[in-house]
Design an enzyme around this catalytic site. Structure first.
Site, PDB file in Angstrom:
ATOM      1  CE  LYS A 111      -4.410  -1.562   1.803  1.00  0.00           C
ATOM      2  NZ  LYS A 111      -5.403  -1.452   2.872  1.00  0.00           N
ATOM      3  CE  LYS A 191      -6.091  -9.415  -3.076  1.00  0.00           C
ATOM      4  NZ  LYS A 191      -6.186  -8.918  -1.715  1.00  0.00           N
ATOM      5  CE  LYS A 194     -14.117  -4.319  -1.479  1.00  0.00           C
ATOM      6  NZ  LYS A 194     -14.352  -3.939  -0.102  1.00  0.00           N
TER       7      LYS A 194
HETATM    8  P1  AMP Z   1     -11.546  -6.410   2.010  1.00  0.00           P
HETATM    9  O1  AMP Z   1     -12.618  -6.134   1.024  1.00  0.00           O
HETATM   10  O2  AMP Z   1     -10.175  -6.225   1.453  1.00  0.00           O
HETATM   11  O3  AMP Z   1     -11.773  -5.713   3.325  1.00  0.00           O
HETATM   12  O4  AMP Z   1     -11.643  -7.978   2.310  1.00  0.00           O
HETATM   13  C1  AMP Z   1     -12.722  -8.587   2.994  1.00  0.00           C
HETATM   14  C2  AMP Z   1     -12.472 -10.080   3.120  1.00  0.00           C
HETATM   15  O5  AMP Z   1     -12.455 -10.689   1.828  1.00  0.00           O
HETATM   16  C3  AMP Z   1     -11.117 -10.410   3.759  1.00  0.00           C
HETATM   17  O6  AMP Z   1     -11.274 -11.539   4.586  1.00  0.00           O
HETATM   18  C4  AMP Z   1     -10.229 -10.713   2.588  1.00  0.00           C
HETATM   19  O7  AMP Z   1      -9.179 -11.586   2.929  1.00  0.00           O
HETATM   20  C5  AMP Z   1     -11.217 -11.385   1.635  1.00  0.00           C
HETATM   21  N1  AMP Z   1     -10.815 -11.220   0.218  1.00  0.00           N
HETATM   22  C6  AMP Z   1     -10.670 -10.061  -0.462  1.00  0.00           C
HETATM   23  N2  AMP Z   1     -10.309 -10.279  -1.742  1.00  0.00           N
HETATM   24  C7  AMP Z   1     -10.231 -11.637  -1.887  1.00  0.00           C
HETATM   25  C8  AMP Z   1      -9.909 -12.508  -2.986  1.00  0.00           C
HETATM   26  N3  AMP Z   1      -9.623 -12.041  -4.196  1.00  0.00           N
HETATM   27  N4  AMP Z   1      -9.920 -13.840  -2.754  1.00  0.00           N
HETATM   28  C9  AMP Z   1     -10.233 -14.328  -1.528  1.00  0.00           C
HETATM   29  N5  AMP Z   1     -10.555 -13.568  -0.468  1.00  0.00           N
HETATM   30  C10 AMP Z   1     -10.555 -12.238  -0.630  1.00  0.00           C
END
Ligand code: AMP
Ligand code: TRP
Length: 330
Positions: A111, A191, A194
């Site tokens: 980041k 991966k 967003k």
């Molecule tokens: P975030 O939107 O980054 O706050 O992520 C919310 C949850 O989704 C967290 O537990 C992340 O580890 C999981 N997560 C986000 N992106 C992915 C992805 N591409 N594959 C698997 N898990 C994800």
């Protein structure tokens, strides 16, 4: 019952990486553990954001999580900034955390590169706030995607250091992963996230999703329809594994690909059908909840109050152990 804690940032929309990588697990585990799920707005402000959009993003995410199957009555879903204890405990944990450890965190390094003009202390301190989130509820089970495993390990270290210095207070938590803790984006390159724009949103319409699926890369060996492919090398097959049941998965999709019996577009159409079988009910629940916003707001408010009580108790215990609570006030 063990305590489960997890969090998600209100930075836009829910995508199927979040759903299949993490949220699906939260829905299952909520009946096995006492569950706290937080919309972590204090984490989200560590990067550039628009304050005018934050409130809507937080509420939309809460609606989305309920629509995915988080139980309005069973699970304590709440907004992080409504519970001041998280920030209080972060400060305490800052004093037992070596700077070098934070500088070495993978997500911080990534980041910091992405947001060169805004490498603020909050971004560095992000894992400490995450540790406070989990430990203020004495969380033991932390269901997350693969990208968060390092932060959960760090949380264990924080608990160990605090306990060693001030006496046994916090449990050692563990990450709980789904079978697919890392879902790739539709570009097949990195991966799903967003920020990269390579996502399929949980609330996207069938037509919008098809616009993304139709041109998505598949096994590069399948140049012509008659070329056989290797499902394991295809991102579309990976998605099939998330939504397509047996025997259809082996007999129609995998076999069809290997023998060039089906073309990539046939395969994608089938994926769209099966994906919508999962997303349609979520989208319906979302519309239903969106028509009952007041009720959802009341639930979030009551949950924040529950959290303030639990967090308040932990903070009293912490302060007492640290000599921050004068005995004449007890
Ligand atoms: P975030 O939107 O980054 O706050 O992520 C919310 C949850 O989704 C967290 O537990 C992340 O580890 C999981 N997560 C986000 N992106 C992915 C992805 N591409 N594959 C698997 N898990 C994800
Ligand atoms: N950092 C997590 C993410 O980006 C969100 C989060 C904040 C979290 N606090 C948490 C996850 C506590 C698990 C437990 O996905």
């Amino acid at each position: 019952m063990k305590v489960l804690f997890t969090g998600i940032q209100p930075t836009g929309l829910l995508h199927i990486g979040n759903y299949f990588g993490a949220i699906r697990n939260w829905v299952e585990l909520q009946y096995k553990y006492k569950s706290f799920i937080s919309v972590v707005d204090l984490h989200a402000i560590t990067i550039e954001y628009d304050p005018r959009e934050m409130e809507d993003n937080v509420f939309e995410l809460a609606l989305g999580l309920f629509a995915c199957g988080i139980d309005l009555e069973k699970t304590t879903l709440f907004v992080q900034s409504e519970v001041t204890g998280h920030a209080d405990l972060t400060w305490i944990f800052n004093t037992v955390t070596p700077l070098g450890e934070l500088e070495r965190m993978t997500q911080f390094k990534d980041k910091a590169k992405q947001h060169r003009k805004n490498v603020n202390i909050g971004l560095l301190d992000y894992p400490v706030l995450q540790a406070a989130d989990i430990l203020i509820y004495k969380g033991e089970i932390v269901p997350v995607g693969e990208d968060q495993v390092q932060h959960v390990e760090f949380t264990r270290e924080v608990a160990r250091r605090f306990n060693a210095r001030f006496g046994d207070t916090f449990p050692e938590c563990q990450a709980e992963l789904t079978a697919t803790p890392r879902v790739m984006g539709i570009d097949g390159q990195s991966k799903m996230s967003k920020s990269k724009g390579n996502f399929i949103a949980v609330l996207e319409s069938r037509e919008e999703i098809w616009k993304k699926l139709a041109p998505a890369p598949t096994d590069p060996a399948r140049v012509k329809r008659s070329d056989p492919g290797t499902p394991e090398k295809c991102n579309i097959y990976f998605y099939h594994q998330l939504v397509t049941p047996e025997p259809e998965l082996s007999e129609y999709i995998a076999h069809g690909c290997r023998t060039a019996g089906i073309g990539c577009l046939d395969c994608k159409r089938k994926l769209l059908d099966n994906l919508m079988k999962v997303l349609d009910p979520i989208q319906e629940r979302y519309s239903d909840l969106a028509a009952r916003k007041g009720e959802v707001r009341d639930v979030l408010e009551a949950n924040a109050e529950t959290c303030r009580e639990v967090a308040g108790r932990t903070m009293l215990e912490v302060k007492e152990k640290m000599g921050l609570r004068p005995v004449w006030k007890v």
